[in-house]
Design a protein around this motif. Sequence first.
Motif, PDB file in Angstrom:
ATOM      1  N   LEU A  30       0.841  -1.206   0.000  1.00  0.00           N
ATOM      2  CA  LEU A  30       0.000   0.000   0.000  1.00  0.00           C
ATOM      3  C   LEU A  30       0.873   1.252   0.000  1.00  0.00           C
ATOM      4  CD1 LEU A  30      -2.942  -0.788   2.430  1.00  0.00           C
ATOM      5  CD2 LEU A  30      -3.070  -0.289  -0.002  1.00  0.00           C
ATOM      6  N   GLY A  31       1.892   1.256   0.841  1.00  0.00           N
ATOM      7  CA  GLY A  31       2.797   2.401   0.878  1.00  0.00           C
ATOM      8  C   GLY A  31       3.539   2.579  -0.431  1.00  0.00           C
ATOM      9  N   ALA A  32       3.996   1.480  -1.005  1.00  0.00           N
ATOM     10  CA  ALA A  32       4.740   1.543  -2.268  1.00  0.00           C
ATOM     11  C   ALA A  32       3.845   2.022  -3.409  1.00  0.00           C
ATOM     12  CB  ALA A  32       5.323   0.177  -2.595  1.00  0.00           C
ATOM     13  N   PHE A  69       6.672  -2.837 -10.734  1.00  0.00           N
ATOM     14  CA  PHE A  69       7.801  -2.219 -10.048  1.00  0.00           C
ATOM     15  C   PHE A  69       8.578  -3.266  -9.271  1.00  0.00           C
ATOM     16  CE2 PHE A  69       4.140  -2.016  -7.283  1.00  0.00           C
ATOM     17  CZ  PHE A  69       4.608  -2.375  -6.036  1.00  0.00           C
ATOM     18  N   GLU A  70       9.767  -2.858  -8.838  1.00  0.00           N
ATOM     19  CA  GLU A  70      10.574  -3.710  -7.976  1.00  0.00           C
ATOM     20  C   GLU A  70      10.595  -3.091  -6.589  1.00  0.00           C
ATOM     21  OE1 GLU A  70      15.091  -5.459  -7.456  1.00  0.00           O
ATOM     22  OE2 GLU A  70      14.444  -4.758  -9.418  1.00  0.00           O
ATOM     23  N   LEU A  71      10.376  -3.913  -5.593  1.00  0.00           N
ATOM     24  CA  LEU A  71      10.404  -3.476  -4.201  1.00  0.00           C
ATOM     25  C   LEU A  71      11.678  -4.028  -3.573  1.00  0.00           C
ATOM     26  CD1 LEU A  71       8.544  -1.833  -2.417  1.00  0.00           C
ATOM     27  CD2 LEU A  71       7.478  -3.953  -1.675  1.00  0.00           C
ATOM     28  N   PRO A  72      12.698  -3.162  -3.341  1.00  0.00           N
ATOM     29  CA  PRO A  72      13.977  -3.636  -2.809  1.00  0.00           C
ATOM     30  C   PRO A  72      13.834  -4.235  -1.412  1.00  0.00           C
ATOM     31  CG  PRO A  72      14.155  -1.386  -3.617  1.00  0.00           C
ATOM     32  CD  PRO A  72      12.706  -1.735  -3.598  1.00  0.00           C
ATOM     33  N   GLY A  83      13.221  -2.609   1.870  1.00  0.00           N
ATOM     34  CA  GLY A  83      14.458  -1.885   2.097  1.00  0.00           C
ATOM     35  C   GLY A  83      14.511  -0.523   1.463  1.00  0.00           C
ATOM     36  N   GLY A  84      13.459  -0.092   0.817  1.00  0.00           N
ATOM     37  CA  GLY A  84      13.478   1.216   0.191  1.00  0.00           C
ATOM     38  C   GLY A  84      12.263   1.427  -0.674  1.00  0.00           C
TER      39      GLY A  84
END
Length: 122
Positions: A30-32, A69-72, A83-84
Motif C-alpha cells: 500500500l505504501g509503495a 515495479f521492484e520493491l527492494p 528496504g526502500g
Amino acid sequence: MRNRLTERYDVDAIRFTREAPHNALSRDLLGAVDSIRSGGSVFHILRDTPEDSGDELLVLIDGEIIVHFELPRLSFKRTRVVGGPPVDIQIESLEEFRKRIGQGRFRLLLDRAVDDAHLHRA
C-alpha cells in the motif's frame, strides 16, 4: 482437476483493500503503490517474483491501472523486509496491458481480477 483450476484463478487470494490489508507485505505494498500513484481502493497482486535484490511486482489497481515495479529488500535479510522505495516503475492502462499480453492463462486471471475489482470498489 476443477479444484486446481479454481485455485489457479482464485482472485480472493490475490486481492487486498486499503481497509483490510492481509499481512505486512500488503501494508508495505500500500505504501509503495501510494508513492507511485495515490488513491485506489482495491488491489490485486497479479505477479510476485522474488529475486535476490528485491521482489518484482505487478499490481492491478481498481481494475483500471497496471503498475509494475521492484520493491527492494534489505541486503542482509532474505525475508520480505522492505528496504526502500519502489524502483523500475512502469505504469500501463488496462487496455494497453491486455493488448500486450494477448490471450492465455494469465489473461484469464487478469479478467477475473478486473471483474472482482469492480465488485469490491468503494
